[in-house]
Design a protein around this motif. Structure first.
Motif, PDB file in Angstrom:
ATOM      1  N   ASP A  10      33.510  57.112  33.268  1.00 23.73           N
ATOM      2  CA  ASP A  10      34.489  55.855  32.640  1.00 23.73           C
ATOM      3  C   ASP A  10      34.390  54.906  33.925  1.00 23.73           C
ATOM      4  O   ASP A  10      34.201  53.604  33.579  1.00 23.73           O
ATOM      5  N   PHE A  13      30.922  53.172  33.888  1.00 22.26           N
ATOM      6  CA  PHE A  13      30.587  52.185  32.811  1.00 22.26           C
ATOM      7  C   PHE A  13      31.580  50.975  32.886  1.00 22.26           C
ATOM      8  O   PHE A  13      31.234  49.666  32.548  1.00 22.26           O
ATOM      9  N   ALA A  14      32.965  51.094  33.376  1.00 19.75           N
ATOM     10  CA  ALA A  14      33.748  49.827  33.697  1.00 19.75           C
ATOM     11  C   ALA A  14      33.172  49.017  34.541  1.00 19.75           C
ATOM     12  O   ALA A  14      33.264  47.846  34.461  1.00 19.75           O
ATOM     13  N   LEU A  16      30.072  48.627  35.721  1.00 19.56           N
ATOM     14  CA  LEU A  16      28.954  47.809  34.926  1.00 19.56           C
ATOM     15  C   LEU A  16      29.278  46.937  34.082  1.00 19.56           C
ATOM     16  O   LEU A  16      28.234  46.209  33.572  1.00 19.56           O
ATOM     17  N   ALA A  17      30.319  47.087  33.353  1.00 21.35           N
ATOM     18  CA  ALA A  17      30.588  46.190  32.157  1.00 21.35           C
ATOM     19  C   ALA A  17      30.735  44.656  32.679  1.00 21.35           C
ATOM     20  O   ALA A  17      30.665  43.907  31.759  1.00 21.35           O
ATOM     21  N   ASP A  18      31.050  44.349  33.724  1.00 19.90           N
ATOM     22  CA  ASP A  18      31.207  43.127  34.242  1.00 19.90           C
ATOM     23  C   ASP A  18      29.915  42.518  34.734  1.00 19.90           C
ATOM     24  O   ASP A  18      29.477  42.936  35.669  1.00 19.90           O
ATOM     25  N   PRO A  19      29.249  41.091  34.087  1.00 19.48           N
ATOM     26  CA  PRO A  19      28.289  40.672  34.526  1.00 19.48           C
ATOM     27  C   PRO A  19      28.199  40.337  35.889  1.00 19.48           C
ATOM     28  O   PRO A  19      27.299  40.334  36.701  1.00 19.48           O
ATOM     29  N   ARG A  21      29.788  41.746  38.612  1.00 16.92           N
ATOM     30  CA  ARG A  21      29.280  42.991  39.345  1.00 16.92           C
ATOM     31  C   ARG A  21      27.834  43.602  39.049  1.00 16.92           C
ATOM     32  O   ARG A  21      27.437  44.228  40.108  1.00 16.92           O
ATOM     33  N   ARG A  22      27.411  43.342  37.868  1.00 20.89           N
ATOM     34  CA  ARG A  22      25.870  43.513  37.577  1.00 20.89           C
ATOM     35  C   ARG A  22      24.955  42.703  38.682  1.00 20.89           C
ATOM     36  O   ARG A  22      24.106  43.062  39.245  1.00 20.89           O
ATOM     37  N   HIS A  52      36.033  42.572  42.879  1.00 13.52           N
ATOM     38  CA  HIS A  52      34.806  43.203  42.261  1.00 13.52           C
ATOM     39  C   HIS A  52      34.148  44.027  43.209  1.00 13.52           C
ATOM     40  O   HIS A  52      33.699  45.233  42.470  1.00 13.52           O
ATOM     41  N   GLU A  83      24.940  58.791  34.543  1.00 13.19           N
ATOM     42  CA  GLU A  83      24.929  57.740  33.456  1.00 13.19           C
ATOM     43  C   GLU A  83      23.697  57.556  32.647  1.00 13.19           C
ATOM     44  O   GLU A  83      23.645  57.590  31.354  1.00 13.19           O
TER      45      GLU A  83
END
Length: 119
Positions: A10, A13-14, A16-19, A21-22, A52, A83
């Motif tokens: 969780d 993935f949370a 990595l969900a934000d562009p 942060r990626r 972030h 993951e």
């Protein structure tokens, strides 16, 4: 069956969900950077970038170290094996479903062709 620690997945993935942060992770693959450098690069305030980086750090993707007045960021210890394994499990399931669908469609097309040739 492989068991996954859901809280770790969780958090990963949370994070990595934000562009943004990626993007931070992509930048850190190339070179370590200070929070100030990252904030400037992404057009953000220091406070926004600290949040972030904090999310990425909590997930284990980024590690920070304070050197004097500067907080340096680098890739963290998490390697994404859990993951990747979780994603792979579902990829295999979808591949099997699409393979079965391909078989049904091919069978339908053969029957249609056979019916067309019989007329």
């Amino acid at each position: 069956m492989v068991q996954y620690e859901s809280s770790g997945l969780d958090a990963a993935f949370a994070a990595l969900a934000d562009p943004t942060r990626r993007g931070v992770m992509l930048h850190l693959v190339q070179a370590d950077a200070s929070i100030t450098d990252l904030a400037s690069r992404f057009g953000m305030t220091l406070t926004g970038m600290k949040k972030h980086v904090g999310v990425l750090e909590a997930a284990g993707f980024v590690a920070t170290e304070k050197i004097g007045r500067v907080r340096k960021c680098r890739l963290g210890p998490r390697r994404m094996e859990d993951e990747a394994a979780w994603i792979e499990r579902y990829r295999q399931a979808w591949d099997a479903r699409f393979g079965a669908l391909d078989n049904v469609l091919e069978s339908m097309m053969r029957r249609e062709n056979d019916d067309g040739q019989s007329s």
